[in-house]
Design an enzyme around this catalytic site. Structure first.
Site, mmCIF file in Angstrom:
data_model
loop_
_atom_site.group_PDB
_atom_site.id
_atom_site.type_symbol
_atom_site.label_atom_id
_atom_site.label_comp_id
_atom_site.label_asym_id
_atom_site.label_seq_id
_atom_site.Cartn_x
_atom_site.Cartn_y
_atom_site.Cartn_z
ATOM 1 N N CYS A 159 39.022 33.109 52.226
ATOM 2 C CA CYS A 159 39.444 32.225 53.318
ATOM 3 C C CYS A 159 40.155 33.075 54.358
ATOM 4 C CB CYS A 159 40.397 31.179 52.737
ATOM 5 S SG CYS A 159 41.429 30.391 53.970
ATOM 6 N N CYS A 196 46.794 28.620 55.589
ATOM 7 C CA CYS A 196 46.112 28.027 54.426
ATOM 8 C C CYS A 196 47.130 27.632 53.359
ATOM 9 C CB CYS A 196 45.105 28.996 53.837
ATOM 10 S SG CYS A 196 44.262 28.295 52.400
ATOM 11 N N GLU A 210 42.790 47.230 9.703
ATOM 12 C CA GLU A 210 43.390 46.028 9.104
ATOM 13 C C GLU A 210 43.060 44.797 9.939
ATOM 14 O OE1 GLU A 210 47.211 47.984 9.252
ATOM 15 O OE2 GLU A 210 47.880 46.625 10.833
ATOM 16 N N LYS A 226 37.920 42.962 18.831
ATOM 17 C CA LYS A 226 37.878 41.502 18.756
ATOM 18 C C LYS A 226 36.546 41.008 18.211
ATOM 19 C CE LYS A 226 41.792 40.317 20.759
ATOM 20 N NZ LYS A 226 41.783 39.469 21.902
ATOM 21 N N ASP A 277 46.102 36.074 13.843
ATOM 22 C CA ASP A 277 46.337 35.264 15.031
ATOM 23 C C ASP A 277 47.614 34.440 14.835
ATOM 24 O OD1 ASP A 277 45.730 34.496 17.513
ATOM 25 O OD2 ASP A 277 44.079 33.159 16.985
ATOM 26 N N CYS A 327 36.782 27.311 53.832
ATOM 27 C CA CYS A 327 37.811 27.076 52.820
ATOM 28 C C CYS A 327 37.941 25.570 52.589
ATOM 29 C CB CYS A 327 39.142 27.648 53.291
ATOM 30 S SG CYS A 327 40.526 27.201 52.216
ATOM 31 N N LYS A 348 43.389 41.558 12.316
ATOM 32 C CA LYS A 348 44.285 41.187 13.415
ATOM 33 C C LYS A 348 44.614 39.707 13.255
ATOM 34 C CE LYS A 348 44.884 41.500 18.390
ATOM 35 N NZ LYS A 348 45.317 40.141 18.642
ATOM 36 N N TYR A 375 53.318 44.909 9.608
ATOM 37 C CA TYR A 375 52.279 45.920 9.865
ATOM 38 C C TYR A 375 52.716 47.100 10.717
ATOM 39 C CZ TYR A 375 51.728 42.809 13.934
ATOM 40 O OH TYR A 375 51.950 42.022 15.018
ATOM 41 N N CYS A 433 41.809 24.512 53.840
ATOM 42 C CA CYS A 433 42.290 24.503 55.233
ATOM 43 C C CYS A 433 41.141 24.487 56.240
ATOM 44 C CB CYS A 433 43.207 25.695 55.478
ATOM 45 S SG CYS A 433 42.336 27.267 55.515
#
Ligand code: IVH
Length: 693
Positions: free
Chosen positions: A435, A441, A124, A323, A128, A417, A126, A235, A420
């Protein structure tokens, strides 16, 4: 103060007063009904203050409809929560044809069916929209709830009552208790018309039909819901006092006969080829359907099989969503920035020329890691194909090489990083740079705090990502415990929160109240909130089920330092926990800094003991079972799932703590050990009889 009669309030004051009343009402509606305030709390507070001043001076102006007279100042925000009698689950995803074959294979293996046996699959669309569970008692509509976190959702009974598509009374033979689950949605043309009308009246504009449906259902004033073009497809079932069919297709037909609209087309397929043909057919019809769908759903038709297949984590084994490919678009990559997550991972993020994909404006996309950038040869200034699938973060699929200009720039992945400045490292065999700043940090600390207050964790309303960042930067909140001492410290502050830009008395009060509400927390949420790497919601729940109290968990994790010991073996026995997850867990609890954070936090909050759901009167609840040998009537996976579903623990080896050993053909050393230890040994049939009792 001079007391005056309103007759004497001059026309200018009356005009100002009337204007204030109208304005405040509009702001109340925007805030409480549309979830979309148009002014800051401070501005709102100012309006109310002025209203009160005028009313104090001209009491005769005050009518019972003044905003100052409404009970409790304003209607309470939010909905009542409703517990689902049967959890509302989500679906696993398939993207490729292979995923569909794998799904069918899994179903067969689990059920131990030969490949010659046909397994019927209902297919069936799907839809949205947003899922909803509607409860009928003796055929009467009594209650409706959103999915929420699956265990409990929001009470939207009065709003759903206004949806014409939803039967209010079911005639004929219907179980005393019947929960119909399905999707509330809005047709595309109705969505466009709604947005056009909203634009005219200055109302909220929705990004897509799904958001419009969700926004329309989640209205505190059901009359607003009633004015929106909402529809419903049924459903699936939740709780039912007696079975209504033997197949999924039978459920569908029953629902249809009771007046629940069905999304078309639907089919019963008998092979993977059949299923894939259905998929292609619907994909072709997709643009012409009046509503948005984001794929199709496959469900095992036999309800007896569904029952045997059961669930894993949050999705059924008997269904899957296939999907449709994500929608794509081409845009320009303007820059690449680095974000630092709560575990210190440096994630490259693409900054894009904003573009609409599938109805949503996209201006950023994730680039995952260094290798991904290199593999796809992505350079700053490139034209890139981006895609968005449902709620997934947009991604860059590929570069449009024909459009590459001479000045496009390759990206050097930083070895430091950006937050930091600490050294970043990429361990052997790992894809990510991390990092090394750890505690110093700020990015890591901030991300951990954001996770801590997030919806599935402490769920502190009013403490969103932006505010966490601000409060962290200003050192108001540095650790989780600080959240709970905020109000106390704020009282003595020269710059209290309510005086800050964008804040007011009301919003500050609301924040403190929502923090207060979370001083008591369930064990699964608490474990999840700690943000331990790899510990998601499902695993947190497993840990809670196993250890029952936070103290017990903490002690056990410390005992796990001995990786030969019982505690460690017990940890590995927890579902979803393997060596790698165990290492992260044990590592977290071993760190002195984390111990301190926990000690401070536990002075502020109380973690509830986990009360396991009593699984009927199952004779195997709480018992430890070992399956051994070749099982004939069920697969090992099914045997384990069934036993666990009844509250038993399934262990891999036999010890004096084992209650039952279920021995199939060719059972070897485990059977012998069971006999030596005097543990009850059952045949498969005996086991089946035992759990059927
Ligand atoms: S069945 C236990 N059927 O998709 C299975 N779900 O991604 C219950 N959805 O939460 C779901 N159309 O909101 C099912 N035909 C359909 C559906 C459908 C849309 C939604 C539903 C669910 C989500 C999972």
């Amino acid at each position: 103060m001079k007391r005056q009669n309103s007759l004497f309030a001059d026309a200018a004051v009356v005009a100002e007063y009337n204007k204030l009343v109208t304005e405040i009402r509009q702001h109340d509606a925007a805030y409480y009904q549309d979830d979309a305030p148009k002014v800051s709390d401070a501005e709102y507070d100012k309006l109310r203050q002025r209203l009160e001043e005028i009313e104090a001076e001209y009491p005769d102006l005050v009518s019972s409809s003044s905003p100052s007279q409404s009970v409790g100042a304003a209607p309470s925000k939010g909905f009542k929560s409703l517990q689902h009698s049967v959890p509302m689950l989500s679906l696993g995803n398939a993207f490729e044809s292979q995923d569909v074959s794998d799904f069918m294979e899994r179903v067969r293996n689990f059920l131990k069916l030969p490949s010659s046996e046909i397994v019927e699959i209902v297919t069936e669309p799907k839809i949205d929209g947003l899922s909803c569970s509607i409860r009928y008692e003796k055929g009467q509509f009594v209650q409706a709830a959103t999915r929420g976190d699956g265990a409990s959702g929001e009470d939207i009974t009065e709003n759903v009552r206004t949806i014409a598509d939803v039967p209010k009374m079911i005639e004929g033979e219907v179980p005393d208790i019947l929960e119909v689950r399905g999707e509330i949605y809005m047709r595309r043309d109705e969505f466009a018309a709604l947005n056009a009308a909203q634009e005219k009246t200055g109302g909220k504009i929705f990004a897509n039909p799904r958001n419009a449906a969700a926004g329309s259902v989640r209205q505190l004033n059901p009359q607003v819901s009633a004015s929106r073009p909402l529809q419903f497809f049924g459903y699936a079932l939740g709780q039912v006092s007696e079975p209504i069919a033997e197949t999924q297709d039978g459920i569908r037909k029953k629902l249809k006969s009771w007046g629940f609209a069905q999304a078309e087309p639907q089919a019963v397929c008998v092979s993977v080829e059949d299923i894939l043909a259905y998929y292609r057919d619907v994909e072709m019809k997709r643009p012409d359907l009046p509503y948005d769908i984001d794929g199709v759903v496959y469900k095992v038709n036999s309800l007896a099989y569904q029952e045997r297949l059961g669930f894993i984590a949050r999705a059924p084994r008997w269904a899957i969503a296939h999907k449709f490919p994500a929608e794509k678009a081409v845009t320009v990559l303007k820059d690449i920035i680095i974000q630092v997550g709560r575990t210190g991972v440096l994630t490259p993020v693409a900054e894009l020329e904003p573009i609409t994909v599938g109805g949503v404006v996209v201006s950023r996309a994730t680039l995952h890691n260094e290798d991904e950038i290199q593999r796809k040869d992505i350079r700053i200034g490139d034209h890139v194909v981006i895609q968005r699938a449902g709620d997934v973060i947009p991604q860059i699929v590929e570069v449009v090489l024909e459009k590459r200009s001479a000045d496009s720039k390759a990206f050097d992945f930083p070895h430091q990083c950006p937050i930091c400045d600490s050294h970043a490292v990429r361990e052997e065999g790992e894809a990510v740079w991390r990092c090394t700043g750890g505690l110093i940090c700020p990015a890591q600390a901030v991300e951990r705090l954001k996770h801590f207050v997030s919806r599935l964790a402490f769920d502190i309303e009013g403490l969103g990502a932006k505010i966490i960042e601000e409060f962290y930067a200003e050192e108001l909140i540095q650790t989780p415990a600080d959240i709970f001492t905020l109000e106390e410290r704020d009282k003595g502050s020269l710059t209290p929160i309510r005086k800050r830009a964008g804040w007011g008395d009301l919003s500050a009060k609301n924040l403190f109240e929502s923090i207060e509400k979370r001083r008591v927390i369930s064990l699964p949420r608490f474990i999840y909130a700690l943000g331990i790497p790899q510990i998601g919601e499902a695993t947190a729940k497993r840990l809670a089920e196993t250890y029952l109290t936070f103290d017990a968990l903490r002690q056990a994790m410390r005992a796990c330092a001995d990786s030969e010991g019982d505690a460690y073996l017990a940890l590995l026995n927890v579902q979803d926990v393997g060596e790698s997850v165990a290492a992260d867990l044990v590592g977290f609890f071993a760190e002195a800094h984390n111990q301190k954070i926990l000690d401070d936090l536990l002075e502020q909050v109380r973690v509830e003991e986990f009360v396991p759901v009593v699984v009927g009167d199952s004779p195997v609840a709480g018992k430890t079972v070992v399956f051994t040998g070749t099982l004939v009537t069920m697969s090992r996976a099914e045997a384990k799932a069934t036993a666990e579903g009844l509250g038993a623990k399934v262990a891999g080896s036999v010890s004096s703590k084992t209650d039952y050993v279920v021995a199939g053909a060719d059972a070897g050393s485990k059977l012998k050990k069971a006999k030596d230890l005097g543990v009850s040994v059952l045949t498969e049939e005996e086991w089946a009889a035992l759990i059927r009792m």
